[in-house]
Design an enzyme around this catalytic site. Sequence first.
Site, PDB file in Angstrom:
ATOM      1  N   ASP A   1       0.929  -0.732  -0.110  1.00  0.00           N
ATOM      2  CA  ASP A   1      -0.154  -0.288  -0.436  1.00  0.00           C
ATOM      3  C   ASP A   1       0.784   1.180  -0.001  1.00  0.00           C
ATOM      4  OD1 ASP A   1      -2.737  -1.212   0.396  1.00  0.00           O
ATOM      5  OD2 ASP A   1      -2.531  -1.633   2.269  1.00  0.00           O
TER       6      ASP A   1
ATOM      7  N   ASP B   1      -7.118  -1.726  -4.392  1.00  0.00           N
ATOM      8  CA  ASP B   1      -7.835  -1.234  -3.622  1.00  0.00           C
ATOM      9  C   ASP B   1      -8.716  -0.022  -4.342  1.00  0.00           C
ATOM     10  OD1 ASP B   1      -6.814  -3.274  -1.857  1.00  0.00           O
ATOM     11  OD2 ASP B   1      -5.410  -1.171  -0.955  1.00  0.00           O
TER      12      ASP B   1
END
Length: 142
Positions: free
Chosen positions: A107, A123
């Site tokens: 991330d 995401d």
Amino acid sequence: MPTVLIPLLLVADQVSKLWALRSLDPIPDPWLPGLYLTLVHNTGVAFGLFQGNSFVLGLFSLAVGAGLLVYLARTRLTPLVAFALSLVTAGALGNAIDRLGRGWVVDFLDIGPDLWPVFNLADTFVVVGVVLLLLPWGKPRA
């Protein structure tokens, strides 16, 4: 269209994650107003849930992605629904690749400390796809 779009989205996701691994660190770096780049090794899902369960989450993501691929191949859908499901499919598969290959998800997109969990392109694909599916496109109003 979905058969072309999904691999392109997967490549964009994985290339962006490789770039993040090579270029970023865990200290938030301002990039644009309201957007920071922060490297996070996520072993769970959003909001810190299910930490340390990457393998199980990876199998689940892989199953969702594979199931959606089969559904997209066998079902006649409107272009908008096919596009939305392609986004969700690419997102699920992109994070499955990370979970099963690395043991964690890369991330790096951060809209600010304590505002929202750090996330990635996969995401974003899932969220945009689900939002598109939830919009009342062409449905009669009561």
